[in-house]
Design a protein around this motif. Structure first.
Motif, PDB file in Angstrom:
ATOM      1  N   LEU B 118       4.986   2.637  -6.587  1.00 28.14           N
ATOM      2  CA  LEU B 118       4.082   2.890  -5.282  1.00 28.14           C
ATOM      3  C   LEU B 118       2.946   3.536  -5.701  1.00 28.14           C
ATOM      4  O   LEU B 118       1.864   3.334  -5.141  1.00 28.14           O
ATOM      5  CB  LEU B 118       4.942   3.582  -4.285  1.00 28.14           C
ATOM      6  CG  LEU B 118       6.100   2.805  -3.616  1.00 28.14           C
ATOM      7  CD1 LEU B 118       7.235   3.483  -3.035  1.00 28.14           C
ATOM      8  CD2 LEU B 118       5.662   1.755  -2.805  1.00 28.14           C
ATOM      9  N   GLU B 143      -5.382  -0.108   3.275  1.00 24.24           N
ATOM     10  CA  GLU B 143      -4.075  -0.489   3.789  1.00 24.24           C
ATOM     11  C   GLU B 143      -3.079  -0.347   2.754  1.00 24.24           C
ATOM     12  O   GLU B 143      -2.070   0.235   2.851  1.00 24.24           O
ATOM     13  CB  GLU B 143      -4.105  -1.778   4.441  1.00 24.24           C
ATOM     14  CG  GLU B 143      -4.522  -1.715   5.647  1.00 24.24           C
ATOM     15  CD  GLU B 143      -3.761  -0.842   6.689  1.00 24.24           C
ATOM     16  OE1 GLU B 143      -2.708  -1.057   6.897  1.00 24.24           O
ATOM     17  OE2 GLU B 143      -4.356   0.287   7.107  1.00 24.24           O
ATOM     18  N   LEU B 144      -3.351  -1.115   1.481  1.00 25.59           N
ATOM     19  CA  LEU B 144      -2.509  -0.943   0.406  1.00 25.59           C
ATOM     20  C   LEU B 144      -2.229   0.469  -0.252  1.00 25.59           C
ATOM     21  O   LEU B 144      -1.153   0.848  -0.537  1.00 25.59           O
ATOM     22  CB  LEU B 144      -3.024  -1.808  -0.867  1.00 25.59           C
ATOM     23  CG  LEU B 144      -2.425  -2.018  -2.044  1.00 25.59           C
ATOM     24  CD1 LEU B 144      -1.069  -2.543  -1.757  1.00 25.59           C
ATOM     25  CD2 LEU B 144      -3.123  -2.715  -3.213  1.00 25.59           C
ATOM     26  N   VAL B 147      -0.305   2.179   2.773  1.00 28.78           N
ATOM     27  CA  VAL B 147       1.155   2.033   2.902  1.00 28.78           C
ATOM     28  C   VAL B 147       2.006   2.608   2.001  1.00 28.78           C
ATOM     29  O   VAL B 147       3.186   3.170   2.001  1.00 28.78           O
ATOM     30  CB  VAL B 147       1.453   0.380   2.801  1.00 28.78           C
ATOM     31  CG1 VAL B 147       2.909   0.095   2.570  1.00 28.78           C
ATOM     32  CG2 VAL B 147       0.913  -0.176   4.361  1.00 28.78           C
ATOM     33  N   SER B 148       1.379   2.466   0.503  1.00 27.85           N
ATOM     34  CA  SER B 148       2.315   2.998  -0.453  1.00 27.85           C
ATOM     35  C   SER B 148       2.429   4.658  -0.211  1.00 27.85           C
ATOM     36  O   SER B 148       3.405   5.228  -0.607  1.00 27.85           O
ATOM     37  CB  SER B 148       1.475   2.819  -1.843  1.00 27.85           C
ATOM     38  OG  SER B 148       1.048   1.495  -1.999  1.00 27.85           O
ATOM     39  N   VAL B 151       5.036   5.827   2.275  1.00 31.42           N
ATOM     40  CA  VAL B 151       6.442   6.023   1.427  1.00 31.42           C
ATOM     41  C   VAL B 151       6.444   7.248   0.582  1.00 31.42           C
ATOM     42  O   VAL B 151       7.568   7.834   0.593  1.00 31.42           O
ATOM     43  CB  VAL B 151       6.761   4.572   0.902  1.00 31.42           C
ATOM     44  CG1 VAL B 151       8.096   4.456   0.417  1.00 31.42           C
ATOM     45  CG2 VAL B 151       6.578   3.392   1.945  1.00 31.42           C
TER      46      VAL B 151
END
Lengths: 171, 503
Positions: B118, B143-144, B147-148, B151
């Protein structure tokens, strides 16, 4: 005529979206969301984007929402639990803030894209005649916008990895 | 090396750094699918991540060395010095984060080597944000990355605080992304393109500087970016998220994520909205609110992690001053300050991670009493970081603030310059007590700092950062020249090289 149809579906989309976020039962929320997606599909048809409209119904309103409903029903959510909705004061503050955001957006009603960038009447129809409904979407997707398309696949991969890391019982 | 990005081969060359990092991420994903049980597996994954960052940095350097440039305008990915410098910043921050995380993950029993996958994905997103020459690429990169990082913030599944942080960050982040996307849609509606250089050309040729559609779109874009850099009043999420996330991740969020959002903001404003003057006032107002708000609230914090969180908000304000200055020296100061701030903050969070063991208990500033006698080098490193954040002469933080001040004065933004100095004085009220407590108070008990150990890798990372801070504080010229060249490369390609969009 087109304008009337637009406003009718726009009203359905906004109304069912509001209902989607205010219902307490998750099933009801999901079903209102399906209606929103259907209304959006109708708006795509008005924009001459029939292929996108079909995809919207098949993928979003169909596949994804069915998955949503499955998950909600499998989780077996009860009706218990306190409501997270606040009192009248909180509603008033939230409403005022929302209205405050709408005021500048109301300016959009008078704004229009400059004439220089608007396509002449019938360009879309001619393009679809020439390339087909699917080709008119596929060509830009896999030629001009190939790089963003591939990045999207990475984004989905990252999301899958993340979901597994967070949700798996035992890694 | 001039690349014609309409040819597949040249496009692939331009995208080589991103492709390289993607390849490594996929390899690592396959490796951890089999090896994810022991601490040893975790170290293997960390080693692969380090190799990934090193080779990608080498590829970026190769492109840079060959002075790669795009022929005509760049359709999706820019090929300029700004991209290469920001790539190096992100890759370096990623590599330092790996070094800091190795020991931490084992100590906290977070045996999830997907952590490093991630991390690679989020750095990839950052590179796309800093290098994207199309709003779509910038958005997907954002966004990439997000999102990582959502998490990563919640990777410690045993901690309710981490879960709260991840969920809060995710919900508010998704909300902010919606603003950004709406802004992009309106800008597209106003100009008929999402390419940054073409937007700039359309704005000039169609005289859209005061167009309603474009300005509302620009405002929504600014909201989206201001959320990611945690500028007041879009900062509400930052303290809770920074507090709840694992400390190395917090360090990563406060530095790399912020730097990436700033890089994207800077590129978008510089290339697409160079002639739209409206954003200068908005960014100035954001800078004022952020400097004042961040510094004043930081004064009231007792927990070291929350104090650093508010301090990072305050620093976003200083960087916004550099953006608002909008002249050449402001642009150079912008990149310089990002580097200085990243090194300092990452080292400070690394030192905090060592102290905050035992299930992430809150480290209060008073808990550092007597650290100087027990662990003189750690205390020295933390003291240097605090002085650099404060802007003490002899550190990179001072030079960065000085350049921003000069830039603000040159563009006659006297209010911003004065406020920057005043709020920096206020910030002494929370940076200096940390040093005072470490050096002037006795340790509460003999064993108070017995278990504070940095470890070899994290020690190397902190040493590197502190030496860098002192070095750039004394010899800033080389880095400043690089920053100036990088910022300059954003200005050149527009106007002349741009053809009006075909459809």
């Amino acid at each position: 005529m087109t304008t009337t149809i637009f406003w009718a579906f726009a009203a359905i989309a906004v109304g069912s979206a509001l209902l989607c976020v205010t219902r307490r039962s998750p099933i009801a929320s999901a079903l209102w969301l399906v209606l929103t997606l259907f209304a959006l599909a109708a708006l795509f048809v008005i924009l001459d984007a029939q292929f996108i409209a079909v995809l919207q119904v098949l993928v979003y309103a169909g596949a994804i929402m069915v998955l949503f409903l499955f998950v909600i029903m499998l989780l077996n959510l009860g009706r218990a639990g306190p409501s997270d909705r606040k009192g009248a004061l909180a509603w008033a503050v939230a409403g005022a803030l929302g209205a405050g955001l709408l005021v500048p957006l109301a300016g959009l009603a008078r704004a229009a894209p400059p004439a220089a960038i608007q396509l002449p009447e019938g360009t879309m129809a001619a393009l679809q005649q020439q390339q087909g409904l699917v080709g008119a979407v596929a060509r830009p997707l896999f030629e001009t916008y190939l790089v963003p398309f591939e990045i999207t696949s990475l984004l989905l991969l990252a999301a899958i990895v993340g979901a597994v890391v967070l949700a798996k019982r035992k890694l | 090396m001039t690349l014609d990005l309409s040819l597949t081969r040249d496009l692939l060359t331009a995208l080589l750094p991103e492709l390289m990092l993607t390849g490594w991420a996929l390899v690592l994903l396959v490796v951890v699918a089999w090896r994810h049980r022991t601490g040893g597996d975790l170290r293997v994954a960390g080693g692969i991540a380090l190799a990934a960052f090193a080779t990608t940095a080498a590829v970026v350097w190769w492109l840079w060395w060959n002075s790669a440039a795009a022929q005509g305008y760049a359709p999706m990915i820019a090929v300029d010095d700004f991209r290469f410098i920001s790539d190096w910043l992100f890759l370096g921050t990623g590599a330092l984060t790996v070094l800091l995380s190795m020991r931490y993950l084992e100590r906290e029993a977070l045996l999830a080597p997907e952590y490093y996958v991630l991390l690679l994905f989020s750095v990839l997103g950052m590179m796309l944000m800093g290098g994207g020459s199309d709003l779509m690429v910038v958005f997907l990169g954002l966004e990439l990355m997000s999102v990582s990082v959502y998490v990563l913030a919640g990777i410690n599944r045993k901690s309710p605080k981490a879960a709260e942080a991840a969920l809060k960050y995710f919900l508010l982040g998704a909300f902010a992304s919606a603003f950004l996307l709406y802004g992009i849609a309106l800008v597209y509606g106003a100009t008929g393109t999402t390419n940054l250089a073409l937007i700039g050309a359309q704005v000039t040729s169609l005289h859209l500087e005061h167009g309603t559609l474009l300005l509302i779109g620009l405002a929504l874009l600014l909201v989206g970016f201001a959320f990611k850099v945690a500028a007041v009043p879009f900062h509400m999420w930052a303290p809770d998220v920074y507090d709840g996330a694992p400390t190395p991740v917090t360090g990563f969020m406060a530095t790399a994520v912020k730097a990436a959002a700033f890089a994207a903001l800077f590129r978008v404003l510089g290339q697409a909205f160079a002639t739209t003057v409206a954003w200068h006032q908005i960014v100035s107002a954001l800078a004022v609110a952020t400097m004042v708000g961040g510094n004043l609230v930081a004064l009231a914090q007792r927990s070291l992690k929350r104090m650093l969180a508010y301090s990072s908000i305050a620093h976003a304000g200083y960087v916004l001053v550099a953006v608002a200055a909008g002249n050449a020296s402001g642009s150079a100061a912008f990149l310089f300050y990002l580097v200085a701030y990243t090194l300092t903050t990452l080292a400070a969070f690394a030192l905090l991670a060592v102290k905050g063991r035992g299930g992430e208990s809150d480290v209060l500033i008073d808990d550092l009493s007597g650290l100087a006698t027990e662990r003189p080098w750690l205390a020295f490193a933390l003291a240097v970081c605090m002085l650099s954040l404060l802007g003490f002469p002899g550190t990179a933080g001072f030079m960065g603030k000085w350049y921003i001040l000069v830039a603000a004065a040159q563009s006659a933004q006297w209010w911003l310059a004065a406020l920057l100095v005043l709020t920096s004085v206020v910030s002494a009220g929370y940076y200096l007590p940390v040093i005072m407590v470490m050096y002037m108070r006795p340790a509460p008990s003999a064993a108070a700092h017995a278990d504070v150990r940095l470890g070899r890798l994290a020690g190397a990372a902190v040493t590197l950062a502190v030496v860098g801070l002192l070095f750039f504080g004394i010899r800033p010229n080389r880095l400043l020249d690089l920053s100036a060249a990088g910022a300059e490369s954003l200005r050149t390609p527009t106007a002349a090289a741009v053809a009006p969009p075909g459809n």
